[in-house]
Design an enzyme around this catalytic site. Structure first.
Site, PDB file in Angstrom:
ATOM      1  N   THR B 104      11.733  -4.312  -8.898  1.00  0.00           N
ATOM      2  CA  THR B 104      11.623  -4.850 -10.295  1.00  0.00           C
ATOM      3  C   THR B 104      10.778  -3.592 -10.581  1.00  0.00           C
ATOM      4  O   THR B 104       9.649  -3.470 -10.621  1.00  0.00           O
ATOM      5  CB  THR B 104      10.892  -6.064 -10.572  1.00  0.00           C
ATOM      6  OG1 THR B 104      11.489  -7.068  -9.936  1.00  0.00           O
ATOM      7  CG2 THR B 104      10.650  -6.210 -11.805  1.00  0.00           C
ATOM      8  N   LYS B 180      16.806  -7.361 -15.562  1.00  0.00           N
ATOM      9  CA  LYS B 180      15.704  -8.075 -14.691  1.00  0.00           C
ATOM     10  C   LYS B 180      14.331  -8.050 -15.551  1.00  0.00           C
ATOM     11  O   LYS B 180      13.762  -9.088 -15.572  1.00  0.00           O
ATOM     12  CB  LYS B 180      15.422  -7.044 -13.518  1.00  0.00           C
ATOM     13  CG  LYS B 180      14.339  -7.512 -12.380  1.00  0.00           C
ATOM     14  CD  LYS B 180      14.663  -8.790 -11.752  1.00  0.00           C
ATOM     15  CE  LYS B 180      13.494  -9.326 -11.218  1.00  0.00           C
ATOM     16  NZ  LYS B 180      13.687  -9.876  -9.974  1.00  0.00           N
ATOM     17  N   LYS B 248       1.500  -8.240 -12.305  1.00  0.00           N
ATOM     18  CA  LYS B 248       2.158  -6.791 -12.360  1.00  0.00           C
ATOM     19  C   LYS B 248       3.396  -6.822 -13.252  1.00  0.00           C
ATOM     20  O   LYS B 248       3.834  -6.143 -13.702  1.00  0.00           O
ATOM     21  CB  LYS B 248       2.529  -6.591 -10.751  1.00  0.00           C
ATOM     22  CG  LYS B 248       3.786  -5.404 -10.511  1.00  0.00           C
ATOM     23  CD  LYS B 248       3.926  -5.253  -8.903  1.00  0.00           C
ATOM     24  CE  LYS B 248       5.109  -6.312  -8.626  1.00  0.00           C
ATOM     25  NZ  LYS B 248       6.555  -5.864  -9.247  1.00  0.00           N
TER      26      LYS B 248
END
Lengths: 305, 305
Positions: B104, B180, B248
């Protein structure tokens, strides 16, 4: 259970023939009830009664004729009016009759209402509903209920006729409303999050249909994403449930938590997003129109036929 | 398609044998591939190879032996290291080989990586994954991919072996990563919203199990509510995915939108909630532990056996 054990079918009335109340009254009629109805718009009550049932001119007159009075109005203020306004129901319900309160309200107010009706010998069910107009008309609502065994004993056949699922959360009035508040928190945040996410993706150049297809098959999906984002894809903001409903409901969520000094960061943020939409003139549009608060996003347009 | 039309089975390597990468390497092995693997922990790669496959000592050595190199590491910085670090893969992949980027990352960075690899004649698929460790091991991941037809032509059999669903979003690298990012926005907001809603309900005195039962059958539900709140009910915060992963990932969501000056009010709020959880020492616990930031909530305790 055998015929013999089944509770007697109560006489039932419905106050408030909006999208939800009308569907619930129809479900009762479909189940064979001779439903009494009242609405502030007499023509709506009369129209209902033409296909079966009886229209009453006031909440009080209806209350005097029934064992179970189902209140399907928009707010606590409207419930106050139905019960305690002029020609109100509270003094006309017979002792042992049940008031079924289906509105989304502050749980503390609902618990207090239980006590106020108990003084008159009237039973109470705290019974907010979920499911939308289509499921109301099909008798397939979800009801989040709490109250005394005595109240359930009278009202149960009517609840079953209106709902596919009746959650019985305990004997304290207010528990049903507390669960409904939690549901509305999630529903409101999820609509606003769906809008924020779709706006980001479309702005970044991903086709809206592809976003919908992938997200609805991934861990990011929600009931509200799947239910509301097709309105955005179609460019159709005809209100099934309006922006201003979530201005109200998320306001109620926040109000219910503030006396406890309980922080709700996401509900507060989503509330501001619905307020911004309403302030932009979108209050009466479908709640998915909250996506229009994001500037510079090339949203799908309705197909011109 | 007929045997004849089927693309030749490529030689495949996997870099990064964490929970996801290990499952993906196993899926390839189960599909009959002689999988090459590399991990910073040589013992993990050797353990995998004991049941079939080949362990390599560096990304570069692995790259030289394969047609498709699948990178399953945590961040863009780790992908940089795999490709361009000492003994990196970029200079060892043969022209026409494909690097499949499953992390990601910022979509702009992914698009730039495509161009950097193209200079070396190496093909690229932007291919973030979703589904969790269990589905990775079962070959049932979802992949959100984009890239050139030439890259798909080489990598397709490997993608199919690792995934139940491969979304092909277009020929521009970055589209997969954009979708995503949208998914992670929703996933993070939904976990934080589930925590906020459950905390409110429990604080208000509703039994946690009843909340879970009603919400998962109502309009307030989400994939994340259904998947993560059982951890809260069990009082078990063993990390399946940790709080710090959403510190994150939501940080990445916000960073990706800021250059466009695009506001993300819910993602920003949820990010602050995960930061507060991490600052409270919960960073390594399961992401559902974000519920512990709400004070005075009597959370379920694990059953003592």
């Amino acid at each position: 259970m055998s015929e013999q054990d089944r509770p007697a079918r109560p006489r039932v009335g419905v106050v408030g023939l909006g999208a939800m109340g009308l569907g619930m009254a129809r479900s009762l009629r479909n189940a064979g009830y001779d439903v009494g109805v009242h609405d502030l718009r007499p023509e709506v009550a009369s129209a209902f009664a033409r296909d079966g049932g009886t229209a009453f001119g006031s909440p009080g007159d209806l209350a005097a004729a029934v064992d179970v009075l189902v209140g399907v109005v928009v707010s606590a203020a409207q419930v106050e009016s139905v019960l305690f306004g002029s020609a109100g129901a509270a003094d006309r319900l017979r002792p042992g009759a049940v008031f079924v309160m289906c509105s989304t309200v502050d749980p503390g107010w609902s618990a207090a209402l239980d006590a106020r009706l108990a003084e008159k010998g009237v039973l109470y069910l705290d019974a907010p509903i979920s499911g939308g107009a289509a499921r109301a008309a099909a008798g397939e609502l979800t009801m989040m209920t709490s109250g005394s065994a005595a109240a359930y004993a009278v009202a149960d056949p009517a609840l079953e006729a209106m709902s596919s699922t009746v959650y019985r959360l305990g004997d304290q009035a207010g528990l049903g409303s507390k669960v409904k508040i939690v549901n509305q928190l999630l529903a409101g945040v999820h609509i606003a999050a769906a809008a924020e996410a779709m706006a980001l993706g479309i702005k970044a150049g991903v086709p809206a249909e592809a976003l919908y297809e992938v997200i609805t098959h991934s861990a990011g999906t929600s009931w509200m994403f799947e239910n509301r984002m097709p309105h955005v894809l179609a460019g159709d903001y005809t209100p099934l449930s309006a922006v201003d409903i979530f201005v109200k409901d998320l306001g109620l969520v926040l109000d219910s938590a503030r006396p406890e000094r309980f922080p709700l960061p996401l509900a507060a943020t989503a509330h501001q997003m619905f307020l911004q939409a309403s302030a932009s003139g979108l209050g009466a549009e479908d709640d998915s129109a909250v996506i229009k608060i994001f500037p510079g996003v090339d949203l799908p347009e309705p197909e011109v036929v």
